[in-house]
Design a protein around this motif. Structure first.
Motif, mmCIF file in Angstrom:
data_model
loop_
_atom_site.group_PDB
_atom_site.id
_atom_site.type_symbol
_atom_site.label_atom_id
_atom_site.label_comp_id
_atom_site.label_asym_id
_atom_site.label_seq_id
_atom_site.Cartn_x
_atom_site.Cartn_y
_atom_site.Cartn_z
ATOM 1 N N LEU A 71 0.833 -1.205 0.000
ATOM 2 C CA LEU A 71 0.000 0.000 0.000
ATOM 3 C C LEU A 71 0.867 1.255 0.000
ATOM 4 O O LEU A 71 0.581 2.219 -0.699
ATOM 5 N N ASP A 72 1.948 1.230 0.798
ATOM 6 C CA ASP A 72 2.835 2.395 0.859
ATOM 7 C C ASP A 72 3.485 2.636 -0.494
ATOM 8 O O ASP A 72 3.679 3.776 -0.915
ATOM 9 N N GLN A 73 3.807 1.538 -1.156
ATOM 10 C CA GLN A 73 4.355 1.673 -2.510
ATOM 11 C C GLN A 73 3.314 2.258 -3.451
ATOM 12 O O GLN A 73 3.600 3.132 -4.257
ATOM 13 N N LEU A 74 2.085 1.740 -3.334
ATOM 14 C CA LEU A 74 1.006 2.202 -4.194
ATOM 15 C C LEU A 74 0.789 3.700 -4.009
ATOM 16 O O LEU A 74 0.647 4.450 -4.979
ATOM 17 N N HIS A 75 0.803 4.131 -2.753
ATOM 18 C CA HIS A 75 0.591 5.553 -2.502
ATOM 19 C C HIS A 75 1.772 6.392 -2.966
ATOM 20 O O HIS A 75 1.599 7.520 -3.405
ATOM 21 N N GLY A 76 2.962 5.814 -2.866
ATOM 22 C CA GLY A 76 4.133 6.509 -3.409
ATOM 23 C C GLY A 76 3.969 6.747 -4.895
ATOM 24 O O GLY A 76 4.225 7.835 -5.405
ATOM 25 N N LEU A 77 3.497 5.722 -5.585
ATOM 26 C CA LEU A 77 3.273 5.838 -7.026
ATOM 27 C C LEU A 77 2.168 6.833 -7.332
ATOM 28 O O LEU A 77 2.273 7.628 -8.254
ATOM 29 N N ARG A 78 1.101 6.767 -6.545
ATOM 30 C CA ARG A 78 -0.022 7.685 -6.770
ATOM 31 C C ARG A 78 0.421 9.136 -6.587
ATOM 32 O O ARG A 78 0.020 10.015 -7.334
ATOM 33 N N ARG A 79 1.248 9.345 -5.568
ATOM 34 C CA ARG A 79 1.762 10.708 -5.342
ATOM 35 C C ARG A 79 2.596 11.167 -6.517
ATOM 36 O O ARG A 79 2.448 12.296 -6.999
ATOM 37 N N ALA A 80 3.483 10.292 -6.964
ATOM 38 C CA ALA A 80 4.371 10.662 -8.067
ATOM 39 C C ALA A 80 3.558 10.955 -9.316
ATOM 40 O O ALA A 80 3.811 11.927 -10.034
#
Lengths: 88, 301
Positions: A71-80
């Motif tokens: 999830l943290d990765q997913l949100h990192g991607l979403r932010r980027a």
């Protein structure tokens, strides 16, 4: 809203022992200040998610670890991705 | 609100274990935190969660079955989901960028944007450091190994690739400031300044220069040595070469990106001896044709 440890426990409906365990797992990373830990609304929401995963979904600790990591990765991607049009 | 049994897709006679199983199956797919971008999932999840609140609790289920409370009697209190925070700037301690770590090594625009937006985060990469490095013109054509002395006393070895142009930026990966957390070092960005050369100028891949020749060389032609950035070469000057005549040395220019080289253009300039020469004066005064030739014919009004 910024809260201390005790307020956070009440707000998130957690036991002290559970919180200690989650902090140790680094599932929750509150701000560290000289006066102790500072929790935010975001930490409460994250604690609720972990609780949902553990109690409602029957996910065990290893599972929570994997889910939070992804999830943290997913949100990192979403932010980027979200930032992208602004940078262009 | 719809019938909670229908929402969960179980029969009114289902056991509590079946109700839990049905709920888990639905909730796993619909939990808003597992569907960060899907608004519809949230409404659906609330419905499912509401139904489970009612049917998952034996006492409430009995009261509902007995008609004591209606389906909305167990509406969950409004709460914010983690996803509402996760992409905000406050989510820094949790954000993890390893999901696109492999994109960032590329040299394209996307990678640069990912790197840039990453700087704002906790596990951020170190800052890029900017330097300027002046090099000689010849070094820009032939390539060179330079050592850059840093303000802190350290040094950086910089390889200048052949054919570098003024203002080009070289990136030394990982030689910038250390990052926070697992962010790693930033890059050193070196802007290379090519110092002007008194002989050569560059236009694209071609190099131009002006070369002085003597009167006999201009009139009679001959082989002369011409400097190029990669060393002297011999060039044949044809008979009757004038000031302004431009010769081309093929392949003696700057290296091209796709392979090959540009050309070097040599513009000739006839130069008379510095001090007046009686022999030359005598020769020219006896030179009949020289008196009738008017180089300003075209510009005469």
């Amino acid at each position: 809203m910024i809260m201390n440890k005790q307020e956070f426990l009440t707000c998130a409906g957690l036991q002290m022992q559970t919180l200690e365990l989650w902090l140790e797992q680094r599932w929750l990373i509150p701000d560290q200040t000289s006066a102790g830990m500072n929790f935010s609304d975001m930490d409460v929401a994250r604690a609720r998610l972990i609780r949902d995963l553990k109690t409602d979904f029957g996910v065990n600790d290893e599972g929570v670890d994997v889910i939070l990591y992804l999830l943290d990765q997913l949100h990192g991607l979403r932010r980027a991705l979200d930032q992208l049009p602004k940078d262009l | 609100m719809t019938n909670p049994y229908e929402v969960l897709g179980v029969a009114p006679t289902a056991s509590s274990a079946d109700v839990q199983k049905a709920y888990r199956k639905l909730a796993k797919k619909l939990h808003p935190d597992l569907n960060p971008g899907d608004k519809a999932a949230e409404d659906k999840f609330k419905e499912v969660a509401g139904a489970y609140d009612l049917l998952g609790d034996a006492e409430k289920r009995k009261r509902f079955d007995d008609g004591e409370i209606d389906a909305t009697g167990a509406e969950r209190p409004q709460h914010h989901f983690y996803r509402d925070f996760a992409t905000s700037d406050h989510a820094q301690p949790y954000t993890n960028n390893s999901g696109f770590a492999d994109f960032k090594d590329a040299d394209d625009a996307l990678a640069e944007l990912l790197r840039r937006s990453e700087r704002a985060r906790a596990n951020r990469r170190g800052q890029d450091l900017h330097y300027r490095l002046p090099i000689d013109f010849v070094e820009s054509i032939t390539g060179a190994n330079k050592r850059l002395t840093l303000p802190d006393g350290g040094s950086l070895d910089v390889t200048i690739p052949p054919g570098l142009v003024d203002g080009q930026i070289l990136r030394l990966r990982g030689r910038g400031e250390p990052g926070a957390g697992t962010g790693g070092h930033g890059d050193a960005l070196i802007e290379v300044e090519v110092l002007p050369d008194r002989r050569f100028t560059r236009e694209g891949d071609d190099i131009s220069m002006e070369l002085a020749i003597s009167l006999p060389e201009a009139v009679l032609g001959g082989r002369i040595r011409v400097p190029t950035p990669t060393g002297d070469v011999t060039m044949t000057v044809p008979k009757g070469s004038n000031t302004g005549t431009t010769m081309r040395l093929k392949g003696k220019g700057a290296p091209r990106r796709g392979g090959g080289h540009g050309d070097q253009f040599v513009k000739l300039k006839v130069v008379l001896p510095k001090s007046p020469d009686p022999e030359l004066e005598a020769f020219v005064s006896n030179w009949g044709k020289g008196k009738t030739f008017n180089p300003r014919e075209d510009s005469a009004s």
